[in-house]
Design an enzyme around this catalytic site. Sequence first.
Site, PDB file in Angstrom:
ATOM      1  N   LYS A 275       0.823  -1.204   0.000  1.00 39.24           N
ATOM      2  CA  LYS A 275       0.000   0.000   0.000  1.00 39.24           C
ATOM      3  C   LYS A 275       0.861   1.260   0.000  1.00 39.24           C
ATOM      4  O   LYS A 275       1.860   1.334   0.704  1.00 39.24           O
ATOM      5  CB  LYS A 275      -0.929  -0.001   1.213  1.00 39.24           C
ATOM      6  CG  LYS A 275      -1.897  -1.180   1.235  1.00 39.24           C
ATOM      7  CD  LYS A 275      -2.822  -1.137   2.427  1.00 39.24           C
ATOM      8  CE  LYS A 275      -2.083  -1.287   3.728  1.00 39.24           C
ATOM      9  NZ  LYS A 275      -2.986  -1.432   4.885  1.00 39.24           N
TER      10      LYS A 275
ATOM     11  N   THR B 152      -8.376  10.055   8.369  1.00 40.08           N
ATOM     12  CA  THR B 152      -8.055   8.802   7.695  1.00 40.08           C
ATOM     13  C   THR B 152      -8.028   7.606   8.649  1.00 40.08           C
ATOM     14  O   THR B 152      -7.573   6.530   8.278  1.00 40.08           O
ATOM     15  CB  THR B 152      -6.683   8.917   7.010  1.00 40.08           C
ATOM     16  OG1 THR B 152      -5.689   9.234   8.012  1.00 40.08           O
ATOM     17  CG2 THR B 152      -6.686  10.013   5.956  1.00 40.08           C
TER      18      THR B 152
ATOM     19  N   GLY C 126      -8.586   4.378  10.393  1.00 38.35           N
ATOM     20  CA  GLY C 126      -9.262   3.138  10.032  1.00 38.35           C
ATOM     21  C   GLY C 126      -9.169   2.740   8.577  1.00 38.35           C
ATOM     22  O   GLY C 126      -9.776   1.750   8.179  1.00 38.35           O
ATOM     23  N   THR C 127      -8.386   3.454   7.772  1.00 39.78           N
ATOM     24  CA  THR C 127      -8.343   3.121   6.344  1.00 39.78           C
ATOM     25  C   THR C 127      -7.740   1.736   6.096  1.00 39.78           C
ATOM     26  O   THR C 127      -8.235   0.990   5.250  1.00 39.78           O
ATOM     27  CB  THR C 127      -7.550   4.176   5.563  1.00 39.78           C
ATOM     28  OG1 THR C 127      -6.281   4.391   6.201  1.00 39.78           O
ATOM     29  CG2 THR C 127      -8.299   5.488   5.491  1.00 39.78           C
ATOM     30  N   GLY C 128      -6.664   1.396   6.813  1.00 37.78           N
ATOM     31  CA  GLY C 128      -6.036   0.094   6.597  1.00 37.78           C
ATOM     32  C   GLY C 128      -6.944  -1.056   6.999  1.00 37.78           C
ATOM     33  O   GLY C 128      -7.082  -2.042   6.262  1.00 37.78           O
ATOM     34  N   CYS C 129      -7.582  -0.931   8.160  1.00 37.69           N
ATOM     35  CA  CYS C 129      -8.528  -1.950   8.617  1.00 37.69           C
ATOM     36  C   CYS C 129      -9.678  -2.087   7.616  1.00 37.69           C
ATOM     37  O   CYS C 129     -10.100  -3.192   7.276  1.00 37.69           O
ATOM     38  CB  CYS C 129      -9.100  -1.579   9.983  1.00 37.69           C
ATOM     39  SG  CYS C 129      -7.890  -1.360  11.291  1.00 37.69           S
TER      40      CYS C 129
END
Length: 268
Positions: free
Chosen positions: A177, A210, A212-215
Amino acid sequence: MTPFPVSTALTIAGSDSGGGAGIQADLRTFSFHRVHGTSALTAITAQNTRGVTRVDVLPPEAVTAQVDAVASDMRVDAVKVGMLARRDIIEAVAERLGALSLGPVVLDPVMVSRAGSQLIDDSAVEALRALLPRAAILTPNRHEARLLAGMDIETLEDMREAARRIHRLGPKAVLVKGGGMQGALRGTDVWFDGVSLETLAIQPVETPNTHGTGCTLSAAIAARLALGATPLEAVRLGKEYVTAALRYPLAVGHGNGPIGHFFPLNPQ
């Protein structure tokens, strides 16, 4: 009434008391995709939009008991694995994933924050490496990819080389990512499944909210896999969902706020 047939996904991750990331974000993401969400908590965090003030890690037996309870009663069409926190939990989860007949695993290797702070100790990092072959899709951020690949990541070609190196560690596919990259590479991800090397670019959204974007991305990918999408299709659709949710962040808290998981319901 006849029950509504639905796909089921399992998230194995930590709880975010502020509701922006972790289990809470995963379950909201599953619901958006009309996938029934189940969960196995690994840790309870006291946190809000400003940061984390406390973490209580569950015993590994408590984590695997939750996994077994779900798997013994329901078909699990996909699994998202997030924060595992400690070596003993990583090893216990790896054992259960190997023993149970579950759907494809999306592994978000929560080792290093987007800002570059290491979140687990070195022994847990080594245990997590042993878990990689269980993953259908691995979704490391820039700093996690650097740790796993053993190289600096500054350019697009660095991202591609890191994806190749990490793929050799065992996951079926890797998504490096680019959210932590600078300039034109921010928002650009690299996919490698041993055959196809793809650059997936979406126009980045300018917002400080932003959290929580990865989760959310890994949960969205798992939801799409549960619904029958191919791995690369699931990744593309997951990225589209996160990008849309970033455009509708929630006005809660005084810090780095969460993205809008339920953005179609926004009256604006």
